[in-house]
Design an enzyme around this catalytic site. Structure first.
Site, short mmCIF file in Angstrom:
data_model
loop_
_atom_site.label_atom_id
_atom_site.label_comp_id
_atom_site.label_asym_id
_atom_site.label_seq_id
_atom_site.Cartn_x
_atom_site.Cartn_y
_atom_site.Cartn_z
N ASN A 231 -16.25 108.36 32.65
CA ASN A 231 -17.30 109.16 33.28
C ASN A 231 -17.08 109.11 34.79
O ASN A 231 -17.53 108.19 35.47
CB ASN A 231 -18.68 108.62 32.91
CG ASN A 231 -19.00 108.82 31.45
OD1 ASN A 231 -19.29 109.92 31.01
ND2 ASN A 231 -18.90 107.75 30.67
N GLU A 232 -16.39 110.10 35.29
CA GLU A 232 -16.01 110.15 36.70
C GLU A 232 -17.19 110.62 37.56
O GLU A 232 -18.22 111.07 37.04
CB GLU A 232 -14.82 111.10 36.88
CG GLU A 232 -13.56 110.69 36.12
CD GLU A 232 -12.80 109.55 36.80
OE1 GLU A 232 -13.39 108.86 37.65
OE2 GLU A 232 -11.61 109.36 36.48
#
Length: 641
Positions: A167-168
């Site tokens: 989850n950037e």
């Protein structure tokens, strides 16, 4: 591995800036034992009630030691995992399951193949899917987690972008399992596993932030100083999708488990005097005064009583009696770290010098993880030790052969080939090497034949650099430690053979001084393993008479420098010595013009080294010390078995 201990504030109020519970351990080894015990206690409690225990699992460097401990507990303590159901966070896309870089391979290699978990209970995102198959898989993954009763305990690592799973930055707190595109920094960090940026996938499947937040308990683990900035941002910063891990501040049952290096930028470690009463020692006093000087942009001897009082440092005024007395003590402390005689100045008073005067000359061993770290990190000091008459030995622990591009080797063979033709003696050997390179390009990987030539190339470069600095070839040692010689970016664990090679060299030379790379920020990880090998060798020789009178100095590598407050010896480097250092680095032609493993910094190694050395000298100058062109700095390591 703790090389220099940070003072970390403890007790009531020490964590006042932290918005997430944080448990700090001295080492990662200690930390993972605590996490493993919590996992096993949960598994066994669930088993006692005939319930399944649902674990969310992570990959990457951080959980490897945890999985090793769980495997040990299974083998040695009889812990069973038959009632465990697992859901992994993520997988690269596309990624064959059998690839060494796949998380499917990772999990089986490090954990699943060594415990009694039911294979039907293992769930890992599928990196082989395409198109609409991916969305369907992601929806089903969420349903499978729900059908299992939700995740009881989620294990997380953290990326330097603040990603959890993949989850950037920009991920929403409500996000679920989905396909994502990887951040540029995440891709750079993965180069060490893939060997080349071109081989790193740009997409992945990841469990969402929302899915993670639904876990009943979350433990995030982080080790090493490279994680320190993002740990501070996550634990002490505001909640923001630009740092997805900060969403964990909103979780009701979360724990960060980190080592001292990863904690080093938290306020309780970086400015411990701001959060609690501290036990002042010389290094902590030095650190506090240096930080104050940098904040006020004043040299040490110009700091006033009011400056200390206004910045939470009244304790020092009380301890010393006045700002002037604090200033003089710290100024002298810093002044005494400076020495133009890294091997000790003969026939002199050495009571305030970092190195002892006798014996002279000294036998000096300079350990270098790769065949160029010595000149990059301490080339000026190395040249000065030679100039001042010491018996200097250069020790290259690994071949560094995988860091040579095929094209560079091909170019060298072209030169040799053309030379032999011009001399009228064509050599079939050069043609064979070039043919092997072309064959390797079509088949991929590194053949043993090509690695042999790459090893020879790097040895020739190291010999050229040593020859330039005046170190004779008989004092140049190529250890080629076996752990490194796998032909790929993945290395073997350290073994007895590795340690024995170092022990034998130490006992042969019986050095009075040892220099070693204490830089654990090496993106390829080799520095850490090489230092561990040296430390294990010290455990063997620590009772030898020669070792009891041996000083060990640690330098940093191409990526970071020692903080000034930690420095025990600072060696001034003149403009001419800086030029010698640069010329020695130039001898390592295969590592110039774009090295294979540059890390985040796009500059050439010689540029990084010179800028770093000049910055250190500038720091000393701004604190009121003499002005030097550059400085190389070292921390003294005192072995304790």
């Amino acid at each position: 591995m703790v090389i220099t201990k940070n003072y970390i504030a403890k007790g009531e109020g020490a964590n006042r800036f932290e918005k997430i519970p944080v448990q700090i351990y001295e080492t990662a080894d200690e930390a993972v034992k605590a996490v493993a015990r919590e996992i096993v206690d949960l598994v066994q409690m669930k088993a006692a009630s005939s319930e399944k225990c649902v674990l969310g699992l992570a990959t990457g460097v951080s959980p490897i030691k945890l999985y090793q401990e769980l495997v040990r507990m299974h083998r040695e303590e009889g812990v069973s995992f038959r009632n465990v159901v697992t859901f992994n966070l993520d997988e690269y896309l596309p990624m064959p399951k059998e690839s060494e870089q796949s998380y499917h391979y990772f999990m089986h290699h490090h954990l699943f193949d060594h415990i009694d978990i039911d294979p039907k209970n293992i769930h890992i995102p599928d990196g082989t899917l395409k198109g609409d198959e991916i969305d369907k898989f992601c929806r089903n993954y969420e349903k499978e987690i729900e059908a299992a009763g939700g995740i009881d305990l989620q294990i997380l690592g953290i990326g330097r972008t603040g990603h959890i799973g993949f989850n950037e930055p920009g991920s929403f707190i409500t996000s679920q399992t989905r396909k994502v595109f990887l951040n540029d920094l995440t891709i750079k960090d993965a180069i060490k596993d893939f060997g080349s940026r071109d081989l790193v996938p740009t997409k992945a499947i990841t469990m969402g932030v929302g899915t993670i937040m639904q876990a009943r308990r979350v433990i995030l683990m982080a080790w090493g100083e490279k994680k320190a900035p993002i740990i501070k941002a996550t634990v002490e910063g505001r909640v923001s999708d630009s740092v997805p891990a900060t969403f964990l501040q909103m979780h009701s049952n979360v724990q960060f488990v980190i080592d001292e290096s990863a904690a080093s930028e938290l306020t309780r470690a970086d400015y411990p005097w701001l959060v609690s009463k501290v036990d002042w020692d010389d290094k902590l006093i030095r650190k506090a005064v240096i930080r104050l000087c940098q904040k006020l942009k004043k040299p040490i001897l110009k700091v006033e009583d009011k400056d200390y009082q206004d910045n939470g440092l009244s304790d020092l005024i009380e301890k010393f009696g006045s700002a002037n007395k604090v200033n003089i003590a710290v100024f002298n402390d810093m002044q005494h770290t400076i020495s133009g005689w890294p091997g000790g100045k003969p026939n002199s008073d050495d009571s305030t010098r970092p190195e002892r005067a006798n014996p002279y000359p000294k036998r000096v061993l300079i350990f270098s993880p790769h065949p160029d770290d010595d000149v990059i990190s301490m080339g000026g000091t190395e040249a000065r030790l030679v100039e001042q008459g010491h018996e200097v030995h250069a020790v290259y622990q690994t071949s560094g052969n995988i860091a040579v591009f095929d094209d560079y080797l091909y170019e060298m063979m072209d030169i040799a080939d053309l030379f032999s033709l011009n001399m009228g003696h064509p050599d079939e050997g050069y043609k064979q090497v070039k043919e092997a390179i072309w064959k390797q390009k079509s088949e991929g990987g590194n053949s043993r034949e090509i690695l042999k030539y790459k090893t020879a190339l790097r040895e020739a470069e190291a010999l050229a650099a040593c020859r330039f600095m005046g170190i004779p070839s008989e004092r140049v040692h190529f250890l080629n430690l076996p752990f490194y010689e796998t032909g790929s970016v993945k290395k073997n664990p350290l073994g007895k053979e590795d340690i024995d090679i170092i022990v034998n060299l130490l006992r042969e030379v019986k050095p009075h001084q040892i220099y070693a790379a204490g830089d654990l920020a090496d993106p390829h990880g080799t520095h850490s393993v090489c230092l561990d090998a040296i430390m294990q060798a010290f455990d063997v020789v620590c009772e030898d008479d020669w070792f009891k009178d041996c000083y060990v100095w640690l330098y940093r590598g191409a990526w970071l420098e020692w903080e000034v407050e930690k420095v025990d010896m600072a060696v001034p480097v003149s403009p001419s010595e800086l030029s010698i250092k640069r010329q020695a680095i130039y001898r390592h032609g295969s590592q110039n013009n774009g090295p294979a493993y540059p890390g985040d910094d796009p500059r050439e190694f010689w540029q990084r080294a010179e800028d770093r050395n000049r910055n250190t000298a500038d720091l000393y100058n701004k604190l009121g010390m003499a002005e030097y062109e550059a400085m190389e700095v070292f921390v003294r390591y005192k072995h304790r078995k």
